[in-house]
Scaffold this active site. Sequence first.
Site, short mmCIF file in Angstrom:
data_model
loop_
_atom_site.label_atom_id
_atom_site.label_comp_id
_atom_site.label_asym_id
_atom_site.label_seq_id
_atom_site.Cartn_x
_atom_site.Cartn_y
_atom_site.Cartn_z
N GLU A 128 37.87 -67.95 -11.26
CA GLU A 128 37.02 -69.08 -11.68
C GLU A 128 37.91 -70.28 -12.03
OE1 GLU A 128 35.35 -70.58 -15.73
OE2 GLU A 128 34.73 -68.51 -15.37
N HIS A 129 39.00 -70.02 -12.74
CA HIS A 129 39.94 -71.09 -13.06
C HIS A 129 40.56 -71.68 -11.79
CE1 HIS A 129 40.88 -70.66 -17.57
NE2 HIS A 129 39.86 -69.85 -17.34
N HIS A 171 37.43 -63.78 -13.58
CA HIS A 171 37.54 -64.93 -14.48
C HIS A 171 38.74 -65.81 -14.11
CE1 HIS A 171 39.33 -66.67 -18.24
NE2 HIS A 171 38.14 -67.23 -18.27
N GLU A 224 44.37 -68.15 -23.34
CA GLU A 224 42.94 -68.08 -23.68
C GLU A 224 42.61 -66.73 -24.28
OE1 GLU A 224 38.59 -68.31 -21.41
OE2 GLU A 224 40.39 -69.07 -20.41
#
Length: 456
Positions: free
Chosen positions: A78-79, A75, A155
Site C-alpha cells: 500500500e505504501h 500493507h 510505523e
Amino acid sequence: MTTATALAQTKPPAKAGDAAMQDIPRLAPNAEQFTLDNGLEVIVITDRRAPVATHMLWYRVGSADETGGQSGIAHFFEHLMFKGTKDHPNGEFSSIVSSIGGEENAFTTPDYTGYFQRVAKENLGQMMDLEADRMTNLVLTDDVVAPERDVVLEERRSRIENNPGALLGEALSASLYRNHPYGRPVIGWEHEIKALNRKTALDFYKRYYTPNNAVLVVAGDVSVDEVRKLAEETYGAIPARPEAVRAPRPAEPPSVGPRTVTVRDEKVREPSLQRAYLVPSAATGEPGEADALDVLSDILGGGATSRFYDKLVRGGDVATQAGAYYQSRGIDDTRFVIYGVPKPGKSLRDLEAEMEAVIADIRENGVSEEELNRAKQSVVAQAIYSQDSQQAMARIVGSALMTGRTLEDVQTWPERIQSVTLEAVQEAAKKYLDVDRSVTGYLELKTDPANKEGKS
C-alpha cells in the site's frame, strides 16, 4: 462494452400484513452496478448535494492473503503504490491531488486494500487515469523499496511496540486464531517486514493488482453513464490477469476451551480487559445470525443504554468503562469483543466476573422487548446517518463487496435488522458467547519482579 445490472432503487415489497416493513429505508437506494469486460466491478452512488466525487478503488487482497513468512507485504505494498510510475514519478500522484484541493488516503485490512480520493467532480476522470496508471505501470527500484520498508518498521515501532493496548490486541488475535491468517498483524511481524524486498513486492503486485481483482466505488455528483464512460477509457484498457485468485485459507480448528493472554508494560496507565469470541461473519453465518449478533452487541455494550454500562458503570461499582462490538465484515469467521476498565480498587478479575454475570443473564433469560427495539433503532440509525457522508457510504458498500456480500445485501440490511427477534438474540448469545470459544486478554502495569503482589 459493459454488462450492466441496475439494481432496484425502491424498497422491496414487504410481506403481506406487515405494514411496518413498508417504512424501512434502504441503504444507498440509488446505487447501481456494472462490470467492465476486463472484470472490474463498478458501483455508482449518485449524490447531487455537492459538486464533488469520492473515487475509491478496492483490491481483493489483504494481510490474510499473504504468503507465509511475508507478513506485512499487503500493507507495505500500500505504501509502495505511492512511489510513482514512468509517466507520474515518485510523489507526483499526491502532489496532483493536493494541487486540485483534493483529499486522499489508503488502508489495508486482513481481507482487502483500498485507495481513495475526494475531488471536485470535474477531476474524477483525472483520478481514474492516475489510479489506472499505477494499477499496471508502477516502477519499483531498490532505491525506493528499502527506505519505505524502514518507514513501515518505524510505523510498527510507534503504533504497536510503544502502545500497550496495541500489543494486547496483537496477542489476542494471535491466540484467537491459532491456524487462520487473521491471527497475523496487518502491519506484519518486525522480523518478516525486514525481509521484504523488491522481488516480494513485485510478485505481490503482479498477482493481485489487476482489474478483475478490484472493485471501483464512485459516490458523488455523477451519473452512471458518466462513470461508465470514464471507467472504460481508463481502467477498461487494462487486460485482466486470470491468476489473481485468493489462495485457500486454512480453517480454524475447534476450540478445546478458554484461553488467556497477559501483556504487562511499564507504560500502562490503567489496567484493562478484552475478550474476543470467535463467531460467524456476515458471510459465514447462517441467515440472520450476523444481524442478531449486531443487535446483541448494541444491547450488551453499545453505549449509555447498554447492559454493561447500566450494570457495571452507572449502576455498579466495578468499571469506569465497559462495552462490546461485533466485526460483521469478514470473508471468514470473525470476532465479537467485550472490553472494560476496572474502577480503582477493583481488579481485572472482579470486572471479568461481573461481565460474565451480565452475559449469563442474557444467555439464560434473554433481553426485553424495549432493549430489542432500542438496539434496532440505534444500529439502523447509525447506518442511515452514514449516508450523509459520501466517503462513509462508499466504505460501507466497498467493504461489503470485498467480504463476500452483494450490493443487495447492503441495501436490505436495515430490513434484516428490523426482522431480528428476541429469540434470535438469545440464541446468538447462547451459541456464540460461550467462554470456551474465547480468548481473554489482560493488560497490566509491569511492576518490579520482586513484587509478587503486582498482579491486577
